[in-house]
Write an enzyme that holds these catalytic residues in place. Structure first.
Site, mmCIF file in Angstrom:
data_model
loop_
_atom_site.group_PDB
_atom_site.id
_atom_site.type_symbol
_atom_site.label_atom_id
_atom_site.label_comp_id
_atom_site.label_asym_id
_atom_site.label_seq_id
_atom_site.Cartn_x
_atom_site.Cartn_y
_atom_site.Cartn_z
ATOM 1 C CG HIS A 64 -1.894 -1.161 1.204
ATOM 2 N ND1 HIS A 64 -3.261 -1.037 1.066
ATOM 3 C CD2 HIS A 64 -1.659 -2.490 1.304
ATOM 4 C CE1 HIS A 64 -3.828 -2.243 1.093
ATOM 5 N NE2 HIS A 64 -2.866 -3.140 1.241
ATOM 6 C CE1 TYR A 331 0.040 -5.175 7.499
ATOM 7 C CE2 TYR A 331 -1.143 -3.364 8.507
ATOM 8 C CZ TYR A 331 -1.101 -4.422 7.620
ATOM 9 O OH TYR A 331 -2.202 -4.716 6.852
HETATM 10 C C1 HEM Z 1 -7.143 -8.860 6.140
HETATM 11 C C2 HEM Z 1 -6.043 -8.670 5.458
HETATM 12 C C3 HEM Z 1 -5.390 -7.330 5.273
HETATM 13 C C4 HEM Z 1 -5.912 -6.087 5.261
HETATM 14 C C5 HEM Z 1 -7.366 -5.673 5.444
HETATM 15 C C6 HEM Z 1 -4.816 -5.173 5.055
HETATM 16 C C7 HEM Z 1 -4.916 -3.805 4.982
HETATM 17 C C8 HEM Z 1 -3.869 -2.939 4.851
HETATM 18 C C9 HEM Z 1 -3.983 -1.514 4.779
HETATM 19 C C10 HEM Z 1 -5.272 -0.743 4.886
HETATM 20 C C11 HEM Z 1 -2.745 -1.006 4.644
HETATM 21 C C12 HEM Z 1 -2.373 0.456 4.474
HETATM 22 C C13 HEM Z 1 -2.053 1.057 5.804
HETATM 23 C C14 HEM Z 1 -1.691 2.489 5.611
HETATM 24 O O1 HEM Z 1 -2.338 3.172 4.800
HETATM 25 O O2 HEM Z 1 -0.756 2.935 6.285
HETATM 26 C C15 HEM Z 1 -1.821 -2.094 4.648
HETATM 27 C C16 HEM Z 1 -0.465 -1.952 4.593
HETATM 28 C C17 HEM Z 1 0.390 -2.991 4.687
HETATM 29 N N1 HEM Z 1 0.049 -4.329 4.642
HETATM 30 FE FE1 HEM Z 1 -1.788 -5.108 4.814
HETATM 31 N N2 HEM Z 1 -3.664 -5.878 4.965
HETATM 32 C C18 HEM Z 1 -3.966 -7.204 5.108
HETATM 33 C C19 HEM Z 1 -3.095 -8.239 5.119
HETATM 34 C C20 HEM Z 1 -1.725 -8.126 5.077
HETATM 35 C C21 HEM Z 1 -0.793 -9.229 5.208
HETATM 36 C C22 HEM Z 1 -1.175 -10.684 5.455
HETATM 37 C C23 HEM Z 1 0.448 -8.718 5.120
HETATM 38 C C24 HEM Z 1 1.754 -9.429 5.229
HETATM 39 C C25 HEM Z 1 1.952 -10.389 6.074
HETATM 40 C C26 HEM Z 1 0.305 -7.291 4.914
HETATM 41 C C27 HEM Z 1 1.345 -6.401 4.785
HETATM 42 C C28 HEM Z 1 1.217 -5.043 4.767
HETATM 43 C C29 HEM Z 1 2.334 -4.119 4.882
HETATM 44 C C30 HEM Z 1 3.789 -4.495 5.025
HETATM 45 C C31 HEM Z 1 1.814 -2.826 4.854
HETATM 46 C C32 HEM Z 1 2.581 -1.507 5.013
HETATM 47 C C33 HEM Z 1 2.602 -1.159 6.525
HETATM 48 C C34 HEM Z 1 3.362 0.108 6.881
HETATM 49 O O3 HEM Z 1 4.529 0.292 6.463
HETATM 50 O O4 HEM Z 1 2.812 0.953 7.637
HETATM 51 N N3 HEM Z 1 -1.022 -6.973 4.892
HETATM 52 N N4 HEM Z 1 -2.540 -3.270 4.760
#
Ligand code: HEM
Length: 352
Positions: A64, A331
Site C-alpha cells: 500500500h 507492518y
Molecule cells: C485482512 C487482510 C489485510 C488487510 C485488510 C490489510 C490492509 C492494509 C492496509 C489498509 C494497509 C495500508 C495502511 C496504511 O495506509 O498505512 C496495509 C499496509 C500494509 N500491509 Fe496489509 N492488509 C492485510 C493483510 C496483510 C498481510 C497478510 C500482510 C503481510 C503479512 C500485509 C502487509 C502489509 C504491509 C507491510 C503494509 C505496510 C505497513 C506500513 O509500512 O505501515 N497486509 N494493509
C-alpha cells in the site's frame, strides 16, 4: 447497483493486480516471535519479497505504498455501545487520522492499474483509548494461510517482459487455492469505482466486541460510503486521479462513510478471512466517519503511523485469525524499515 460482468481475461488481469495489494494467512503458527512455520517464513522475508517484486522505494510503506493522509472525526451514534465497552462506541465525537491508499508496493503505480484500495484509521478518544484499523475494498482474502499469502505474492511478481504478472502462474496459483472462490467472485462482480470517496472498505478479519459484562460477539466491520458508486472511466488517463479527485471533493465539503458492524452467528468462521458470512447477518450502523482534510503523505500525520490491526481499545479484541498477528509483525518490519530510510520523496496528490 448492478455492474457489467468482466470477461475472463479482464478478471484474470484484475486478480493479478489485486494480488500485489492483498494479504492473507492463517494456520496454527505462533507469529509473534518473528517467524512462522518450519521453513521460517519470517515477516522480514515477506517484506523482502514485496520489495523484490516492486523494487526498492526508500521511505515508503512496503505494501500500500501509494497513498495520502486524511483526517476528520468519527461521530458515534451509540448504537454499538451495548455490544462493546470501547469508548469509541459511546455516543459522541472521536478525532480520526487516516490514510487512503492503493494496494501494492510501487508508490508510482498508475491508480487505475490497482483495483484494491484501502482506508486505514486511528481513532483516539479523549482518555487515550486507541483503535487502529486497516481496511481493504475486497470483503474477503483469496487465501486463508500465511503460506498461501506468500505464494500469492510470489505468483504476482511482475514479468520483466510485460511489467505484469504472468497469467499462467496466476492461473496455477488460483487453481491450487479453491478457497479463493469468494474472492474471485468479488473480483469478477465489482468494477473499481472512480474515487476513493465512493468505495466500501472492509476489515476482512473478524474481531470480538466485548460488552461491560464481559460478553463477547464476533464481528467484521466496513466503512460504507454515502457518496454514490460510479464506475471508473476516463479518469484513468490521470495516473494520480484518486488523489486529485479527493482534493477536489474535499474543497466542496466533507466526505462521509458509515461504520457498519456485521454480527457473526454460531458457526460463522471467525478465524478464516477467505470465508464470507451469510448476507443475512445482522448489521449495525455504529456511526459516521467524516473526513474533511487531506494532505500529501510526506507532510501528513499518517506518515509516521503504523496502522497495526492489533492496536485495539478495551472492548475490541482480536479473533483467533492468525493473519492478524502476521499482519502486525509484517507492518512492524515495514514501519521500522521505512522510517529508518527517511521521508517518502514524491508528494503524490499535492495539488488538485
Ligand atoms: C485482512 C487482510 C489485510 C488487510 C485488510 C490489510 C490492509 C492494509 C492496509 C489498509 C494497509 C495500508 C495502511 C496504511 O495506509 O498505512 C496495509 C499496509 C500494509 N500491509 Fe496489509 N492488509 C492485510 C493483510 C496483510 C498481510 C497478510 C500482510 C503481510 C503479512 C500485509 C502487509 C502489509 C504491509 C507491510 C503494509 C505496510 C505497513 C506500513 O509500512 O505501515 N497486509 N494493509
Amino acid at each position: 447497483m448492478s455492474r457489467p460482468p468482466l470477461s475472463p481475461s479482464q478478471t484474470l488481469g484484475r486478480l493479478a493486480l489485486i494480488g500485489l495489494g492483498l494479504a492473507a494467512l492463517a494456520g496454527t503458527f505462533a507469529y509473534a516471535g518473528g517467524w512462522i512455520g518450519p521453513d521460517r517464513l519470517t515477516p522480514q522475508r515477506i517484506i523482502d519479497t514485496f520489495e523484490a517484486n516492486a523494487g526498492s522505494y526508500p521511505g515508503y510503506r512496503k505494501n500500500h505504498a501509494k497513498g495520502l493522509c486524511v483526517s476528520g472525526q468519527f461521530l458515534s451514534n451509540g448504537a454499538a455501545a451495548g455490544l462493546s465497552r470501547a469508548e469509541v462506541f459511546a455516543a459522541g465525537e472521536v478525532p480520526v487520522i487516516g490514510r487512503l491508499a492503493i494496494g501494492g508496493s510501487n508508490p508510482y503505480a498508475p491508480d487505475a492499474s490497482v483495483p484494491v484500495r484501502s482506508l486505514a484509521l486511528q481513532l483516539r478518544t479523549a482518555s487515550g483509548q486507541e483503535w487502529r484499523t486497516g481496511m481493504n475494498t475486497p470483503p474477503v482474502l483469496p487465501v486463508s494461510t500465511i503460506e498461501g499469502f506468500f505464494e500469492q505474492v510470489l505468483a504476482s511478481k511482475p514479468d520483466p517482459a510485460t511489467g505484469k504478472p504472468d497469467p499462467a502462474r496466476l492461473q496455477a496459483f488460483f487453481a491450487a487455492h479453491p478457497e479463493s472462490a469468494a474472492f474471485r467472485q468479488w473480483a469478477k462482480d465489482n468494477k473499481p469505482s472512480n474515487s476513493f470517496a465512493n468505495a466500501t472498505y472492509n476489515s476482512i478479519n473478524a474481531f470480538r466486541l466485548v460488552d461491560g459484562d464481559g460478553k463477547g460477539r464476533y464481528v467484521r466491520w466496513a466503512m460504507e460510503p454515502e457518496t454514490p458508486y460510479q464506475p471508473l472511466a476516463g479518469e484513468a488517463d490521470d495516473k494520480d486521479f484518486l488523489a486529485h479527485d479527493l482534493f477536489q471533493r474535499l474543497q466542496r465539503g466533507p466526505l462521509r462513510w458509515h461504520l457498519v458492524l456485521t454480527l457473526a452467528e454460531a458457526g460463522d468462521p471467525s478465524d478464516d478471512p477467505s470465508s464470507p458470512w451469510p448476507a443475512s447477518r445482522q448489521r449495525i450502523d455504529a456511526g459516521t466517519l467524516v473526513l474533511d482534510q487531506a494532505q500529501p503523505e510526506d507532510q501528513g500525520a499518517c506518515r509516521d503511523l503504523n496502522f497495526d490491526p492489533l492496536i485495539l481499545p478495551d472492548g475490541i479484541e482480536p479473533s483467533a485469525d492468525p493473519i492478524l498477528a502476521a499482519r502486525s509483525a509484517a507492518y512492524a518490519v515495514s514501519f521500522n524499515r521505512r522510517t529508518r530510510e527517511g521521508v517518502p520523496s514524491a508528494p503524490i496528490g499535492a495539488h488538485p
